[in-house]
Design an enzyme around this catalytic site. Structure first.
Site: not given
Ligand code: PLP
Length: 380
Positions: A202, A204, A154, A328
């Site tokens: 996910s 969104h 990410n 995050c």
């Molecule tokens: N895993 C990855 C690689 C992500 O980029 C994200 C969110 O940024 C997540 C998990 C978490 O997903 P969610 O926002 O749906 O909890």
């Protein structure tokens, strides 16, 4: 949806809801609000919508419908894959392998499991952010129960060779999970071709609604339920289904799957255009990740000596939304562990921006991002 003059280039954080998804969701928020567990007509209608969505989602990733479990998103799916795999084990005989650049949803699950006596090995990545098969082989043990390696990162966008990594895990008799939250809807993801046992997604992140996602669990793989409660999702995931969210997710994924090749090509060429313009205007720019195996439209760029957060705010004032790293992480001042893991020094890591394009970005917007960025980099 788009504010005047506002350019959104932070699609790895979240994406705008597709009008096709919103349209599909609306009836289930108002008229057809039944609980899928109810036996009356309204309930039956909601159940039908959930099952149709399950079949649609399954088809988009090459799965069977009964292998899809709806969750509240990527975090829950990742947590469930890890905890659900080890919950029924004698913890001290249990070993997991993950990479050092996994999302916190995986890394913090590992931290919690370590506290319970589970052993975890975190394998390093190359300077491009790739997990090498040789590193995985070194880490595997007889008691390794699960390997969890993300499909695409990410922060830097690097895509892993998931099929190869999964087969190495299987040769050891170990289950393989992939966090495909950044990949699903953006690049081809076929669970049977990849040979993975579990996969997280996910909504969104692919223009679906927030607060809904799914975990793919291959037929025959046994994991423990994660929530205590009712018998929804075949007794595997308790809690009344988010019917509208599930329907919206299926519509968004269906849209992206049908337009995958065109979108992928378009976003990759917009990213190449932007990279070219940034490189020309800002000669000290360093591009991170594996540009050959990268999420379409994803750019991680460092301006050594600049303050990435200052750049972000200056761009924001000029109507351009980007990020300094993962959404995050962006509220902390610590240097990203992903950038550290690929060997960036502090000065370079601090000057890093993540620009992630989406299907609604235009070439004109790319030109505006490039010229505005060049201006703020010179100022900072
Ligand atoms: N895993 C990855 C690689 C992500 O980029 C994200 C969110 O940024 C997540 C998990 C978490 O997903 P969610 O926002 O749906 O909890």
């Amino acid at each position: 949806m788009k504010k005047m003059n506002n350019i959104y280039a932070d699609h790895s954080a979240t994406t705008p809801l597709l009008s096709e998804a919103l349209e599909a969701m609306m009836p289930y928020l108002q008229e057809d609000y039944g609980n899928p567990s109810s036996l009356h007509g309204r309930g039956v209608m909601a159940r039908r919508a959930v099952e149709e969505a399950r079949a649609r989602v399954a088809e988009c990733i090459g799965a069977y419908a009964d292998e899809i479990y709806f969750t509240s998103g990527g975090t829950e799916s990742d947590n469930w894959a890890l905890f659900g795999t080890v919950m029924d084990m004698r913890k001290k005989d249990c070993h997991l392998v993950v990479s050092s650049i996994e999302h916190h949803a995986v890394l913090n699950s590992c931290k919690a499991l370590k506290g319970e006596g589970v052993e975890v090995t975190c394998i390093p990545v190359t300077v491009d952010g790739r997990v090498e098969v040789s590193e995985l082989m070194k880490a595997l043990r007889q008691e390794t129960r699960l390997v969890s390696i993300m499909f695409a990162n990410n922060e830097i966008g690097t895509i892993q060779k998931i099929g190869e990594l999964a087969s190495v895990a299987h040769m050891n008799g170990t289950l393989f999970h992939t966090d495909a939250v950044q990949a699903v809807g953006h690049v081809k993801v076929d669970v049977k071709e990849l040979g993975v046992d579990m996969l997280s997604a996910s909504a969104h992140k692919f223009n679906g609604p927030k607060g809904v996602g799914f975990l793919y669990v291959k037929r025959g793989i046994v994991i423990s339920p994660f929530h205590c409660g009712g018998h929804q999702e075949g007794g595997m995931r308790a809690g009344t289904e988010n019917v509208a969210g599930i329907v919206g997710m299926a519509a968004a994924l269906d849209f992206h799957t049908r337009n995958l090749v065109v979108n992928e090509r378009r976003l990759s060429s917009l990213a190449e255009l932007l990279i070219g313009m940034i490189a020309e205007e800002c000669q000290n720019a360093v591009f991170n990740g594996d540009r050959k195996q990268c999420l379409p439209g994803h750019i991680s760029v460092s301006f050594p000596g600049c303050d990435g957060e200052a750049l972000l705010h200056m761009l924001d004032l000029k109507g351009i939304c980007v990020s300094t790293g993962a959404a995050c992480n962006s509220r902390t001042t610590e240097i990203s562990y992903v950038l550290k893991a690929i060997g960036l020094d502090e000065r370079t890591a601090k000057g890093t921006l993540r620009i992630s394009l989406g299907y609604e970005n235009s070439e004109e917007e790319i030109r505006r991002i490039a010229s505005t960025l060049a201006g703020v980099v010179k100022k900072v």
